[in-house]
Write a protein that holds these residues in place. Structure first.
Motif, mmCIF file in Angstrom:
data_model
loop_
_atom_site.group_PDB
_atom_site.id
_atom_site.type_symbol
_atom_site.label_atom_id
_atom_site.label_comp_id
_atom_site.label_asym_id
_atom_site.label_seq_id
_atom_site.Cartn_x
_atom_site.Cartn_y
_atom_site.Cartn_z
ATOM 1 N N UNK A 214 -47.946 -30.893 -8.124
ATOM 2 C CA UNK A 214 -47.135 -29.924 -8.846
ATOM 3 C C UNK A 214 -46.230 -30.600 -9.860
ATOM 4 N N UNK A 215 -45.371 -29.796 -10.486
ATOM 5 C CA UNK A 215 -44.529 -30.293 -11.584
ATOM 6 C C UNK A 215 -43.114 -30.662 -11.166
ATOM 7 N N UNK A 216 -42.741 -30.350 -9.946
ATOM 8 C CA UNK A 216 -41.381 -30.651 -9.493
ATOM 9 C C UNK A 216 -41.440 -31.646 -8.341
ATOM 10 N N UNK A 217 -40.263 -32.132 -7.968
ATOM 11 C CA UNK A 217 -40.180 -33.031 -6.836
ATOM 12 C C UNK A 217 -40.322 -34.483 -7.236
ATOM 13 N N UNK A 218 -40.392 -35.336 -6.229
ATOM 14 C CA UNK A 218 -40.504 -36.762 -6.480
ATOM 15 C C UNK A 218 -40.205 -37.563 -5.232
ATOM 16 N N UNK A 219 -40.119 -38.861 -5.405
ATOM 17 C CA UNK A 219 -39.852 -39.780 -4.297
ATOM 18 C C UNK A 219 -39.440 -41.129 -4.871
ATOM 19 N N UNK A 220 -38.853 -41.955 -4.035
ATOM 20 C CA UNK A 220 -38.519 -43.336 -4.403
ATOM 21 C C UNK A 220 -39.328 -44.268 -3.513
ATOM 22 N N UNK A 221 -39.768 -45.372 -4.084
ATOM 23 C CA UNK A 221 -40.574 -46.312 -3.307
ATOM 24 C C UNK A 221 -39.916 -47.689 -3.292
ATOM 25 N N UNK A 222 -40.111 -48.382 -2.185
ATOM 26 C CA UNK A 222 -39.646 -49.762 -2.030
ATOM 27 C C UNK A 222 -40.718 -50.551 -1.287
ATOM 28 N N UNK A 223 -40.684 -51.849 -1.452
ATOM 29 C CA UNK A 223 -41.556 -52.742 -0.692
ATOM 30 C C UNK A 223 -40.683 -53.837 -0.084
ATOM 31 N N UNK A 224 -40.835 -54.026 1.229
ATOM 32 C CA UNK A 224 -40.068 -55.035 1.945
ATOM 33 C C UNK A 224 -40.995 -56.160 2.390
ATOM 34 N N UNK A 225 -40.575 -57.388 2.155
ATOM 35 C CA UNK A 225 -41.295 -58.572 2.629
ATOM 36 C C UNK A 225 -40.435 -59.243 3.681
ATOM 37 N N UNK A 226 -40.893 -59.205 4.924
ATOM 38 C CA UNK A 226 -40.096 -59.709 6.050
ATOM 39 C C UNK A 226 -38.706 -59.090 6.046
ATOM 40 N N UNK A 227 -38.651 -57.792 5.743
ATOM 41 C CA UNK A 227 -37.408 -57.033 5.763
ATOM 42 C C UNK A 227 -36.581 -57.100 4.498
ATOM 43 N N UNK A 228 -36.952 -57.935 3.551
ATOM 44 C CA UNK A 228 -36.185 -58.088 2.311
ATOM 45 C C UNK A 228 -36.885 -57.352 1.165
#
Length: 419
Positions: free
Chosen positions: A351-365
């Motif tokens: 759809x056209x609304x909404x979203x999200x944020x992404x992160x990547x952790x390497x050994x918790x960092x």
């Protein structure tokens, strides 16, 4: 006084004209350019000069470059999107291959099928145990055909199923399949239905053959007309010696021959990279925006979180992960890989609304992904390529966006670890 052209001038003009036509012909026949993803994270755009049966290749216009099988991961036809899966009649194999057909007949435990790209247009033979679904048409009142195809292809069944176009389902043992009829034994009685009333046949999953080679193999995606567009095939070997034609041998033994400009993608599997969808995660956690009363979204391999095809940036991807905000999934790498890469974004159908944020952790960092980690339907995919050298645990995180969990359906396409 009138002007006269000498025979020499006329000949010169004719030669120039012919040379011009020849130049236009050469331009028209120019070898298609491919974007080559290398194991060291680089992208090379060049024609494919040669592909050998050991999966090594040569690229380049003036400066030719040789890449060993472990040095490259994928080819993408420059300037073209990855097509959707076939919508018309096609086979879905247990290994995920999609094979459009013009003709189909069951002979014992073998399906005889015709596809102009296979076996020189003659019968291509596919073991019945290697087939998951025979798709013919969308049943009535089906809103999302891709979801139904995925459900049938990934589901478990003790018996064969014949899905009729009116929505009825027959369960039993498939005995016959011809261009005119389908026969299935139901409760020890033979039931015959007209071929043109059948939407799909889903084979039982007790005895299956995945046709997955032990070593390095290829996976090709083909462009074509409305009937053959989106073909997917696993290849034991493939060659290109003239920069114009791809020839190969499928995992079910048929030959393939197509013009190179119809090859939308060619990937090397079980070579220099491992796809996350082939690995079992150490841990998966989901937290609903509404707490205990909210919906629970799963982790889905090679599909979206709502069990549809992975569509991102106008392309349909075969490999990847589907996640919903808020969730996190952790994999044990044991320090065995150099890089992680993926194309990440909100699914095209969200759809056209909404979203999200992404992160990547390497050994918790947290790793630096640069700008663009706030994903929206209009932001476009985020290209991820990060070093994971020496990393023991890799965690992918999908967090709530500015509108909470609204349409927080995130695709991690071609998510892979490079050795």
């Amino acid at each position: 006084m009138s002007k006269h052209h000498s025979p020499r001038s006329a000949l010169l003009a004719a030669l120039i004209f012919v040379a011009g036509l020849a130049a236009l012909a050469r331009e028209a026949e120019k070898a298609p350019a491919f974007v080559v993803a290398t194991a060291d994270g680089k992208k090379l755009t060049a024609p494919l000069r040669e592909l050998r049966d050991d999966w090594s290749l040569h690229t380049g216009d003036t400066a030719e470059r040789h890449l060993a099988p472990a040095d490259w991961l994928s080819l993408r036809l420059d300037g073209r999107k990855l097509p959707s899966y076939p919508a018309g009649p096609h086979l879905i194999l247990v290994n995920g291959d999609r094979i459009p057909f013009d003709f189909l007949r069951l002979d014992g435990e073998t399906l005889h099928t015709k596809n102009p790209d296979l076996a020189g247009g003659k019968d291509a033979l596919v073991p019945l145990t290697a087939v998951s679904v025979v798709w013919l048409a969308t049943p009535d009142n089906t809103e999302f055909p891709d979801r139904l195809r995925r459900t049938l292809a990934t589901g478990k069944r003790t018996r064969d199923q014949v899905l009729l176009r009116n929505g009825d389902v027959l369960e039993g043992v498939l005995n016959a399949l011809t261009p005119k009829k389908v026969e299935i034994e139901v409760d020890k009685k033979q039931v015959e239905v007209a071929f043109d009333t059948v939407a799909a046949v889903a084979l039982g999953t007790d005895v299956v053959t995945a046709l997955k080679p032990k070593g390095v193999y290829g996976h090709v995606v083909l462009l074509g007309d409305a009937g053959s567009n989106g073909t997917r095939l696993s290849l034991l070997s493939a060659t290109c010696g003239d920069g114009r034609t791809l020839e190969g041998k499928t995992v079910f033994g048929s030959t393939l021959r197509v013009p190179l400009d119809r090859v939308a993608a060619l990937d090397v599997y079980q070579g220099g990279a491992v796809y996350l969808s082939d690995l079992k995660p150490d841990k998966f956690e989901f937290t609903s925006f509404l707490g205990d009363d909210g919906p629970v979204w799963p982790l889905v391999a090679d599909g979206t979180v709502d069990n549809r095809d992975l569509r991102l940036g106008g392309s349909t991807y075969d490999r990847g992960l589907g996640l919903h905000s808020r969730s996190r999934v952790t994999y044990n790498l044991a320090g065995a890989y150099r890089r992680f890469e993926s194309l990440v974004g909100i699914d095209d159908e969200a759809g056209r609304v909404g979203g999200a944020r992404v992160r990547i952790l390497a050994d918790g960092k947290p790793l630096d992904l640069g700008p663009g980690t706030e994903l929206t339907p209009g932001s476009g995919p985020l290209v991820v390529g990060v070093s994971v050298a020496g990393v023991k645990e890799l965690t992918l995180v999908v967090d709530f966006g500015k509108r909470g969990d609204v349409q927080g359906r995130v695709d991690w396409c071609d998510a892979r670890l490079v050795k």
